[in-house]
Design a protein around this motif. Structure first.
Motif, PDB file in Angstrom:
ATOM      1  N   GLY A  89       0.789  -1.187  -0.081  1.00 30.95           N
ATOM      2  CA  GLY A  89      -0.071  -0.007  -0.102  1.00 30.95           C
ATOM      3  C   GLY A  89       0.900   1.202  -0.187  1.00 30.95           C
ATOM      4  O   GLY A  89       1.918   1.305  -0.629  1.00 30.95           O
ATOM      5  N   LEU A  90       0.185   2.398   0.649  1.00 29.98           N
ATOM      6  CA  LEU A  90       1.003   3.784   0.699  1.00 29.98           C
ATOM      7  C   LEU A  90       2.482   3.698   1.125  1.00 29.98           C
ATOM      8  O   LEU A  90       3.127   4.031   0.740  1.00 29.98           O
ATOM      9  CB  LEU A  90       0.024   4.725   1.316  1.00 29.98           C
ATOM     10  CG  LEU A  90      -1.337   4.751   0.928  1.00 29.98           C
ATOM     11  CD1 LEU A  90      -1.927   5.973   1.464  1.00 29.98           C
ATOM     12  CD2 LEU A  90      -1.262   5.404  -0.622  1.00 29.98           C
ATOM     13  N   ASN A 138       5.432   7.335  10.618  1.00 29.50           N
ATOM     14  CA  ASN A 138       4.485   6.559  11.323  1.00 29.50           C
ATOM     15  C   ASN A 138       3.420   6.456  10.357  1.00 29.50           C
ATOM     16  O   ASN A 138       2.251   6.939  10.419  1.00 29.50           O
ATOM     17  CB  ASN A 138       3.966   7.359  12.548  1.00 29.50           C
ATOM     18  CG  ASN A 138       4.966   7.499  13.726  1.00 29.50           C
ATOM     19  OD1 ASN A 138       5.119   6.659  14.018  1.00 29.50           O
ATOM     20  ND2 ASN A 138       5.311   8.728  14.230  1.00 29.50           N
ATOM     21  N   ASN A 139       3.633   5.576   9.453  1.00 31.95           N
ATOM     22  CA  ASN A 139       2.540   5.179   8.456  1.00 31.95           C
ATOM     23  C   ASN A 139       1.333   4.205   8.855  1.00 31.95           C
ATOM     24  O   ASN A 139       0.237   4.182   8.320  1.00 31.95           O
ATOM     25  CB  ASN A 139       3.247   4.773   7.010  1.00 31.95           C
ATOM     26  CG  ASN A 139       2.180   4.282   5.894  1.00 31.95           C
ATOM     27  OD1 ASN A 139       1.680   4.971   5.208  1.00 31.95           O
ATOM     28  ND2 ASN A 139       2.226   2.947   5.884  1.00 31.95           N
ATOM     29  N   ASP A 163      -6.272   4.564  -4.314  1.00 33.50           N
ATOM     30  CA  ASP A 163      -6.505   3.298  -5.128  1.00 33.50           C
ATOM     31  C   ASP A 163      -5.743   2.264  -4.453  1.00 33.50           C
ATOM     32  O   ASP A 163      -4.694   1.871  -4.949  1.00 33.50           O
ATOM     33  CB  ASP A 163      -6.312   3.397  -6.701  1.00 33.50           C
ATOM     34  CG  ASP A 163      -6.661   2.239  -7.219  1.00 33.50           C
ATOM     35  OD1 ASP A 163      -7.434   1.414  -6.881  1.00 33.50           O
ATOM     36  OD2 ASP A 163      -6.525   2.046  -8.642  1.00 33.50           O
ATOM     37  N   THR A 164      -5.985   1.458  -3.252  1.00 27.07           N
ATOM     38  CA  THR A 164      -5.350   0.833  -2.469  1.00 27.07           C
ATOM     39  C   THR A 164      -6.471  -0.436  -2.003  1.00 27.07           C
ATOM     40  O   THR A 164      -7.645  -0.228  -2.132  1.00 27.07           O
ATOM     41  CB  THR A 164      -4.623   1.297  -1.388  1.00 27.07           C
ATOM     42  OG1 THR A 164      -5.790   1.804  -0.430  1.00 27.07           O
ATOM     43  CG2 THR A 164      -3.715   2.279  -1.908  1.00 27.07           C
ATOM     44  N   SER A 165      -5.910  -1.372  -1.362  1.00 28.26           N
ATOM     45  CA  SER A 165      -6.752  -2.248  -0.838  1.00 28.26           C
ATOM     46  C   SER A 165      -7.756  -1.793   0.300  1.00 28.26           C
ATOM     47  O   SER A 165      -8.698  -2.288   0.338  1.00 28.26           O
ATOM     48  CB  SER A 165      -5.979  -3.516  -0.381  1.00 28.26           C
ATOM     49  OG  SER A 165      -5.156  -3.040   0.753  1.00 28.26           O
ATOM     50  N   ASP A 220       1.408   9.565  -5.314  1.00 29.79           N
ATOM     51  CA  ASP A 220       0.869  10.932  -5.035  1.00 29.79           C
ATOM     52  C   ASP A 220       1.113  10.934  -3.789  1.00 29.79           C
ATOM     53  O   ASP A 220       1.674  12.275  -3.211  1.00 29.79           O
ATOM     54  CB  ASP A 220      -0.425  11.041  -5.369  1.00 29.79           C
ATOM     55  CG  ASP A 220      -0.794  10.810  -6.757  1.00 29.79           C
ATOM     56  OD1 ASP A 220      -0.198  11.193  -7.814  1.00 29.79           O
ATOM     57  OD2 ASP A 220      -2.001  10.240  -7.175  1.00 29.79           O
ATOM     58  N   VAL A 221       1.047  10.110  -2.977  1.00 35.56           N
ATOM     59  CA  VAL A 221       1.301  10.224  -1.270  1.00 35.56           C
ATOM     60  C   VAL A 221       2.810  10.462  -1.139  1.00 35.56           C
ATOM     61  O   VAL A 221       3.279  11.104  -0.456  1.00 35.56           O
ATOM     62  CB  VAL A 221       0.656   9.258  -0.437  1.00 35.56           C
ATOM     63  CG1 VAL A 221       0.875   9.505   0.952  1.00 35.56           C
ATOM     64  CG2 VAL A 221      -0.885   9.467  -0.799  1.00 35.56           C
TER      65      VAL A 221
END
Length: 269
Positions: free
Chosen positions: A26-27, A98-99, A199-201, A239-240
């Motif tokens: 993911g991100l 801290n994601n 656009d992630t799970s 983008d993030v």
């Protein structure tokens, strides 16, 4: 240019070390990859060991300096061990992201105590413990340390079916403001990135929850949330990562205590 060439070019000047929690997929994974491309030595971290091994192999095969740590962000000892691992492996700790976080989607009246504990433990305790671990190391180093928290548009705006998630992200936003003030004397900058509809799970699970609880058609919630984005498209993980790259760089040395929206034009603050 290939990943291997990028890695070789980056490592010629790589002197800084970054930790990214929840970075197997993911991100977080996009952020870890971007920081590696930027020249950081990166410690990736996740509770899912299988996913973490895959992420480590991908980065290692590309020639980047990376180390992987399995851990749980809601455990304070795990967070301090993570920071120590970064120092033991690469010599210092310059950036701590801290994601790691979880979503919660349900009608407010149906939220049970166990769900409150789950979301607050990960989304709030995880950020608190990570910040403590990072700050204890950074305050004893030379240079400017960067602590970067995962907030959200849900930390700026309340959304139906996301009340608990919003509450946790509003808390992260307030925590970012307060710790930026408290840690400034140590030359530690504290900021947060606030994604929109990525656009992630995670958004697949959110969309499914609207189907189950609101009687939506599949993708109806996704379409409703993304239809008004001014940039004309849903958010992609890169983008993030682009914003986090900036916050981790020297270009952001004069920025602290900010929770910056990266949502393509959804929420305006």
């Amino acid at each position: 240019m290939s990943d291997n060439q990028n890695a070789q070019d980056s490592k010629t000047t790589a002197t800084k070390v970054a930790v990214v929690t929840g970075s197997a997929v993911g991100l977080g994974n996009a952020i870890a990859k971007r920081l590696a491309h930027d020249g950081f030595k990166v410690v990736i971290h996740d509770i899912n060991e299988d996913n973490l091994k895959k992420a480590e192999k991908e980065l290692t095969d590309a020639g980047f300096d990376v180390s992987a740590v399995v851990g749980n962000v809601l455990k304070r000892d795990d967070q301090f061990k993570l920071a120590k691992h970064a120092v033991d492996t690469f010599g210092r700790l310059d950036v701590f992201v801290n994601n790691a976080g979880v979503e919660s989607v349900a009608p407010f009246l149906e939220i049970e105590e166990s769900e409150i504990d789950r979301v607050f433990d990960i989304n709030i305790k995880g950020v608190i413990f990570g910040t403590q671990a990072a700050a204890e190391q950074m305050k004893n180093q030379d240079g400017i340390g960067k602590i970067i928290n995962a907030c959200s548009i849900a930390g700026h705006e309340g959304y139906e079916m996301l009340s608990l998630y919003c509450a946790s992200k509003f808390a992260v936003r307030a925590f970012t403001y307060a710790t930026a003030k408290e840690l400034a004397k140590y030359d530690i900058r504290v900021n947060a990135y606030c994604p929109g509809v990525a656009d992630t799970s995670m958004w697949e699970r959110i969309d499914q929850a609207f189907v189950e609880h609101k009687g939506y058609e599949p993708k109806q919630a996704w379409n409703e949330f993304t239809s008004g984005i001014l940039a004309g498209r849903p958010q992609q993980p890169n983008d993030v990562a682009n914003l986090v790259s900036f916050l981790a760089s020297e270009d952001s040395d004069y920025i602290t205590g900010q929770t910056i929206l990266t949502d393509g034009g959804m929420v305006f603050r």
